[in-house]
Design a protein around this motif. Structure first.
Motif, PDB file in Angstrom:
ATOM      1  N   UNK A  47       0.813  -1.222   0.000  1.00 15.82           N
ATOM      2  CA  UNK A  47       0.000   0.000   0.000  1.00 15.82           C
ATOM      3  C   UNK A  47       0.844   1.269   0.000  1.00 15.82           C
ATOM      4  N   UNK A  48       2.160   1.118   0.127  1.00 19.27           N
ATOM      5  CA  UNK A  48       3.038   2.285   0.100  1.00 19.27           C
ATOM      6  C   UNK A  48       3.173   2.803  -1.326  1.00 19.27           C
ATOM      7  N   UNK A  49       3.305   4.111  -1.463  1.00 21.91           N
ATOM      8  CA  UNK A  49       3.599   4.666  -2.785  1.00 21.91           C
ATOM      9  C   UNK A  49       5.044   4.314  -3.136  1.00 21.91           C
ATOM     10  N   UNK A  50       5.410   4.450  -4.377  1.00 23.34           N
ATOM     11  CA  UNK A  50       6.779   4.158  -4.803  1.00 23.34           C
ATOM     12  C   UNK A  50       7.772   5.033  -4.041  1.00 23.34           C
ATOM     13  N   UNK A  51       7.425   6.303  -3.866  1.00 22.44           N
ATOM     14  CA  UNK A  51       8.307   7.219  -3.146  1.00 22.44           C
ATOM     15  C   UNK A  51       8.473   6.792  -1.689  1.00 22.44           C
ATOM     16  N   UNK A  52       7.368   6.399  -1.056  1.00 21.45           N
ATOM     17  CA  UNK A  52       7.436   5.952   0.341  1.00 21.45           C
ATOM     18  C   UNK A  52       8.271   4.675   0.460  1.00 21.45           C
ATOM     19  N   UNK A  53       8.060   3.741  -0.434  1.00 23.87           N
ATOM     20  CA  UNK A  53       8.798   2.479  -0.399  1.00 23.87           C
ATOM     21  C   UNK A  53      10.287   2.709  -0.602  1.00 23.87           C
ATOM     22  N   UNK A  54      10.665   3.628  -1.487  1.00 29.16           N
ATOM     23  CA  UNK A  54      12.077   3.925  -1.723  1.00 29.16           C
ATOM     24  C   UNK A  54      12.710   4.641  -0.548  1.00 29.16           C
ATOM     25  N   UNK A  55      11.941   5.472   0.134  1.00 31.96           N
ATOM     26  CA  UNK A  55      12.464   6.224   1.270  1.00 31.96           C
ATOM     27  C   UNK A  55      12.610   5.357   2.517  1.00 31.96           C
ATOM     28  N   UNK A  56      11.715   4.419   2.686  1.00 32.31           N
ATOM     29  CA  UNK A  56      11.696   3.569   3.867  1.00 32.31           C
ATOM     30  C   UNK A  56      12.718   2.447   3.716  1.00 32.31           C
ATOM     31  N   UNK A  57      13.583   2.311   4.700  1.00 25.76           N
ATOM     32  CA  UNK A  57      14.590   1.255   4.651  1.00 25.76           C
ATOM     33  C   UNK A  57      13.981  -0.043   5.159  1.00 25.76           C
ATOM     34  N   UNK A  58      13.914  -1.030   4.274  1.00 25.11           N
ATOM     35  CA  UNK A  58      13.370  -2.330   4.665  1.00 25.11           C
ATOM     36  C   UNK A  58      13.933  -3.416   3.772  1.00 25.11           C
ATOM     37  N   UNK A  59      13.803  -4.646   4.257  1.00 26.40           N
ATOM     38  CA  UNK A  59      14.229  -5.804   3.477  1.00 26.40           C
ATOM     39  C   UNK A  59      13.228  -6.931   3.700  1.00 26.40           C
TER      40      UNK A  59
END
Length: 129
Positions: A47-59
């Motif tokens: 549900x994250x936007x592309x910008x949010x997903x790129x900004x958020x550090x996750x694996x």
């Protein structure tokens, strides 16, 4: 989801009953087992936007089956809130970690373990330089 009052004549408790509440509780428990501060399910990450997903550090950690459910849920380690050094380490080893997690799910970890060890050696060499 159902809300209700449970108990008897002397003791009452208001509670929420649903698969979502159970999943949230089980994911909270997984944070302790996996040593993560924050875990997000694939349903949340999608549900994250592309910008949010790129900004958020996750694996991506992989698919887990939590108690009380028969369906696997893909979980992600959101390491955005970890200590800075740990964030850098997890970001640097993200691809190798995800490959290892995927290989373990396929029961074929040897090549992925070698890749993770190489990434670990590169990280150690960079830290020493």
């Amino acid at each position: 989801m159902s809300l209700g009052i449970l108990g008897d004549e002397r003791r009452h408790t208001c509670t929420a009953l649903s698969a979502s509440v159970n999943l949230a509780s089980r994911l909270e428990g997984l944070t302790k087992q996996l040593g993560c501060k924050i875990i997000a399910s694939e349903a949340v990450v999608s549900q994250l936007s592309a910008a949010q997903a790129n900004e958020l550090r996750m694996r991506r950690v992989g698919a887990v089956v939590v108690k009380g459910s028969s369906a696997a849920v893909v979980v992600h380690d959101v390491f955005h809130a970890d200590a800075r050094e740990l964030q850098l380490y997890k970001a640097e080893t993200k691809e190798a970690f995800e490959a290892l997690a995927e290989a373990c799910l396929r029961h074929e970890p040897s090549a992925a373990v070698q890749q993770l060890l190489k990434a670990e050696l590169r990280a150690a060499a960079a830290a020493a330089a």
